[in-house]
Scaffold this active site. Structure first.
Site: not given
Length: 417
Positions: A183, A178-180, A150
């Site tokens: 997803g 970034g991860d969220i 991230d």
């Protein structure tokens, strides 16, 4: 309203009931996306190695033997442990792929093919299959093989350069955007592909890059730069274009934010602060004037906010129709009556004395809601069930796979010994 308590009883059917998703992802981006789909009723079969999703071991907080981090993003899933490096493991994965509607994975490009799984072959064998790959940089381009987390993509996308106090050094956001984002975009892509399968019978390959997602989220800041060439710095708690859209400190030391972004709101704000004379000051007449003279304006507004406590300003601004809010710490945010009313804090119970409080699903469905969520699975908890119910494996076949080390269940050692 208290946080809701959910038991591991069979969940009510959601709108994605009947959709089977093989989830090879771990850590955060992929599991967040598949949890959203599981919350909507899809059957999520989480395929793990014998070591398990690496997020199971992230300190410092643990429930049962797994971390609170893992429990945040793995409800409504079933865990199957398959070792593709052991005889029969890869074949077992292929069998499961044949039964799936969707495959989601976040391996670095090329890893799955080295394990004997070829995406193109699997999609040719199952023309309606949807396959989503989530990676740091995507499946193409000069950086495709580089590792990314991230903070790496926050840095490379420019997101960090916009975060922090004005004039200060860039910092990462306090949440893993970034991860969220990856997803969420993966879930959106999968939902669009499911609609296309329904219409055409043809599957889809979805290539999600964390970096792409954060570049898209630069929003107007990215467009401003592309049009003007201006390179903005850290934004602090203000706004580049609206000087009355920012944070102020009240007399009790608490911070509040207000977003007085229309002329009516500005006029009401000046009145509420006890400075009606500002409305006749040509420096502050329109937003463009206030923007040009923002430093002079802030020199007046900041001392004015110190004259009352934060709660008083919130009540006064709400009464005047000026958007306002406290800058809450998490203890205040997650006990807020509004957040609890919306069931954004939920408690999951495994039925054996273990429970975890975690964050709810923001998607509220009126006609087909889920009323119960299942506890995040123990490593390999559902291996035998899935092999029996989905693949039709007999007890003796399951025992043989256990002995070969191709699969693992919580009772594997007992069964082998």
């Amino acid at each position: 309203m208290e946080s809701s308590t959910n038991t591991p009883a069979t969940p009510t059917k959601g709108p994605l009931n009947g959709i089977k998703i093989l989830d090879f992802t771990q850590f955060l981006a992929g599991p967040h996306g598949t949890q959203i789909l599981g919350d909507m009723g899809a059957q999520i079969i989480k395929i793990e190695t014998p070591a398990g999703d690496l997020s199971r071991t992230v300190p410092p907080h643990f429930i049962r033997d797994d971390s609170a981090y893992f429990h945040t993003i793995n409800r409504n899933k079933k865990s199957v442990v398959i070792n593709m490096k052991k005889p029969g493991g890869t074949e077992l994965v292929r069998e499961l792929i044949k039964t799936a509607d969707v495959v989601v994975e976040n391996f670095r490009p090329g890893v799955l093919s080295r394990l004997g799984i070829d995406r193109e072959d699997e999609m040719e064998n199952n023309p309606a299959l949807i396959w989503a790959s989530i990676s740091g940089f995507g499946q193409s381009g000069p950086d495709r093989d580089l590792p990314a987390y991230d903070m790496i993509v926050q840095a490379l996308s420019g997101t960090m350069s916009l975060t922090g106090e004005r004039g200060g050094r860039p910092v990462r956001t306090g949440i893993p955007v970034g991860d969220i984002a990856a997803g969420l975009h993966a879930a959106i892509g999968i939902l669009s592909a499911l609609h296309n399968v329904k219409e055409t019978g043809q599957g889809e390959y979805i290539d999600i890059s964390m970096l792409d997602c954060l570049v898209a989220m630069l929003s107007y800041q990215g467009t401003y730069h592309l049009e003007s060439g201006h390179v903005p710095g850290p934004q602090g708690s203000g706004h580049d274009a609206i000087p009355t859209y920012r944070q102020f400190t009240a007399g009790d030391g608490r911070d509040i934010v207000t977003t007085a972004n229309t002329e009516r709101m500005w006029q009401a704000m000046a009145q509420a602060l006890g400075h009606p004379e500002l409305l006749d000051d040509p420096r502050f007449t329109l937003n463009g004037d206030r923007l040009r003279n923002k430093e002079e304006l802030w020199d007046i507004l900041e001392p004015a906010f110190l004259e009352r406590d934060a709660a008083e300003w919130v009540a006064l601004f709400n009464e005047a129709g000026i958007p306002v809010g406290m800058v809450n710490t998490l203890d205040l945010a997650l006990t807020s009556p509004q957040i609890l009313h919306r069931e954004m804090v939920v408690e999951l119970d495994d039925g054996n004395g273990a429970s975890v409080k975690t964050l709810g699903n923001p998607i509220k469905l009126s006609r087909n809601p889920r009323s119960r969520d299942s506890f995040p699975p123990a490593l390999g908890e559902h291996t035998s069930d899935i092999l029996r119910d989905v693949l039709g494996k007999s007890s003796s076949e399951i025992d043989q796979l256990l002995e070969a080390g191709a699969i693992q269940t919580p009772l594997a050692e007992e069964l082998v010994n």
